[in-house]
Design a protein around this motif. Structure first.
Motif, short mmCIF file in Angstrom:
data_model
loop_
_atom_site.label_atom_id
_atom_site.label_comp_id
_atom_site.label_asym_id
_atom_site.label_seq_id
_atom_site.Cartn_x
_atom_site.Cartn_y
_atom_site.Cartn_z
N ARG A 108 17.02 -35.64 -24.57
CA ARG A 108 16.71 -36.82 -25.38
C ARG A 108 17.54 -38.04 -24.98
NH1 ARG A 108 14.03 -36.78 -30.31
NH2 ARG A 108 12.97 -34.83 -30.81
N VAL A 109 18.70 -37.81 -24.38
CA VAL A 109 19.49 -38.94 -23.87
C VAL A 109 18.71 -39.66 -22.78
CG1 VAL A 109 21.59 -39.60 -22.65
CG2 VAL A 109 21.70 -37.90 -24.49
N LEU A 113 17.26 -43.53 -22.56
CA LEU A 113 17.51 -44.42 -21.43
C LEU A 113 16.21 -44.92 -20.82
CD1 LEU A 113 20.53 -42.64 -19.70
CD2 LEU A 113 20.55 -44.56 -21.30
N VAL A 114 15.16 -44.12 -20.86
CA VAL A 114 13.85 -44.59 -20.41
C VAL A 114 13.36 -45.72 -21.32
CG1 VAL A 114 11.41 -43.95 -20.16
CG2 VAL A 114 13.19 -42.43 -19.27
N GLY A 151 21.78 -51.77 -27.36
CA GLY A 151 21.85 -50.99 -28.59
C GLY A 151 21.27 -49.61 -28.41
N VAL A 152 20.15 -49.52 -27.70
CA VAL A 152 19.56 -48.21 -27.39
C VAL A 152 20.54 -47.37 -26.58
CG1 VAL A 152 17.71 -47.03 -26.14
CG2 VAL A 152 17.19 -49.09 -27.48
N GLN A 153 21.16 -47.99 -25.59
CA GLN A 153 22.13 -47.28 -24.75
C GLN A 153 23.30 -46.75 -25.57
OE1 GLN A 153 23.27 -49.02 -20.86
NE2 GLN A 153 25.37 -48.70 -21.50
N SER A 154 23.76 -47.55 -26.52
CA SER A 154 24.87 -47.11 -27.37
C SER A 154 24.51 -45.84 -28.13
CB SER A 154 25.25 -48.22 -28.35
OG SER A 154 25.75 -49.34 -27.67
N SER A 155 23.30 -45.79 -28.68
CA SER A 155 22.86 -44.60 -29.40
C SER A 155 22.74 -43.41 -28.46
CB SER A 155 21.50 -44.86 -30.07
OG SER A 155 21.63 -45.76 -31.14
N ALA A 156 22.27 -43.66 -27.24
CA ALA A 156 22.12 -42.57 -26.27
C ALA A 156 23.46 -41.89 -25.99
CB ALA A 156 21.50 -43.10 -24.99
N ILE A 230 19.07 -42.42 -14.75
CA ILE A 230 17.95 -41.60 -15.19
C ILE A 230 17.59 -40.57 -14.14
CG2 ILE A 230 15.47 -41.65 -15.73
CD1 ILE A 230 15.99 -44.40 -17.04
N ALA A 231 17.57 -40.99 -12.87
CA ALA A 231 17.23 -40.06 -11.79
C ALA A 231 18.28 -38.96 -11.62
CB ALA A 231 17.04 -40.83 -10.49
N LEU A 232 19.55 -39.33 -11.67
CA LEU A 232 20.62 -38.36 -11.44
C LEU A 232 20.87 -37.47 -12.64
CD1 LEU A 232 23.14 -40.68 -9.53
CD2 LEU A 232 21.68 -38.88 -8.56
N SER A 233 20.46 -37.91 -13.82
CA SER A 233 20.72 -37.09 -15.02
C SER A 233 20.00 -35.76 -14.98
CB SER A 233 20.30 -37.89 -16.27
OG SER A 233 18.89 -38.05 -16.33
N THR A 234 18.94 -35.66 -14.19
CA THR A 234 18.21 -34.39 -14.11
C THR A 234 19.06 -33.28 -13.50
OG1 THR A 234 17.28 -35.01 -11.95
CG2 THR A 234 16.00 -35.59 -13.91
#
Length: 238
Positions: A108-109, A113-114, A151-156, A230-234
């Motif tokens: 969900r993180v 980020l998406v 703000g979205v990033q902070s929640s992530a 996003i790409a590296l998080s996988t």
């Protein structure tokens, strides 16, 4: 013969592998912090003199605007604060809350980020279209988009459930670092904090240079790091 079914145990991540995944996660948070510094510099220099992520600073600016009777500064800082809050709310809905059985990088993180990336894509389109005219109203809209994205990033980042881990509000990180230095804490525990703070300042320097001398490329400082994360998080969802 026993009829009891054999017990299946789920393989656990070895401690060494877990440390490796945590280091990778921290590296991605550092990259997001570079994005934050860039966004704050672009917002402050090009979009009305307010910040995209530093809401404490924006609240001070809002207070200053009241003391000086500066309606433009009040509108700019106030809109940035409201937009950031809306971004936090939207991000929290997407990312959910930290769970005891969360992996190092919950899926969900990445979803959050998406969402941040989609907001910055809109930012990119509006920035390029408005660049020749540089309208004040559009600048305000761009600042609001940037603040919403941060703000979205902070929640992530909050989904990780790690106290003190942030890519946007870092006064506590600085305080913790200096307190650790004063207490002569091991450098291994202080290094991650120093890396985050250095990334913020480096991002701000890069954002300032690009905003002043190569404004067309400014959105790239926001989008490219985010796409990389996003790409590296996988690779660190174990």
């Amino acid at each position: 013969m026993s009829s009891t079914a054999p017990r299946v145990t789920r393989p656990r991540v070895a401690p060494r592998d877990d440390d490796r995944l945590l280091r990778r996660r921290h590296a991605l948070v550092v990259l997001l912090t570079f994005l934050t510094g860039s966004a704050d510099a672009v917002g402050f220099l090009s979009l009305g003199g307010a910040f995209s992520s530093v809401m404490t600073g924006n609240m001070v600016l809002l207070g200053l605007s009241a003391g000086r009777g500066d309606a433009d500064l009040a509108l700019t800082s106030g809109c940035a604060i409201v937009s950031f809050i809306l971004g936090v709310l939207a991000g929290a809905r997407v990312v959910g809350s930290a769970q005891p059985d969360d992996p190092v990088w919950p899926r969900r993180v990445t979803w959050a980020l998406v969402l941040e990336l989609l907001v910055f894509v809109v930012f990119l389109v509006v920035w390029v279209v408005d660049l020749p005219t540089h309208s004040g109203r559009v600048d305000l809209a761009l600042l609001m988009l940037s603040a919403t994205a941060l703000g979205v990033q902070s929640s992530a980042i909050q989904r990780f459930g790690v106290p003190g881990l942030s890519s946007t509000y870092l006064t506590g990180t600085l305080t913790s670092l200096i307190a650790g230095v004063a207490a002569r804490s091991p450098w291994g525990g202080l290094r991650p904090k120093a890396q985050v703070l250095l990334a913020l300042m480096t991002g701000a320097a890069a954002g300032a240079l690009v905003a002043l001398h190569l404004p067309l490329a400014a959105p790239a400082l926001l989008i490219v790091p985010l796409v990389l994360v996003i790409a590296l998080s996988t690779r660190i969802r174990a």
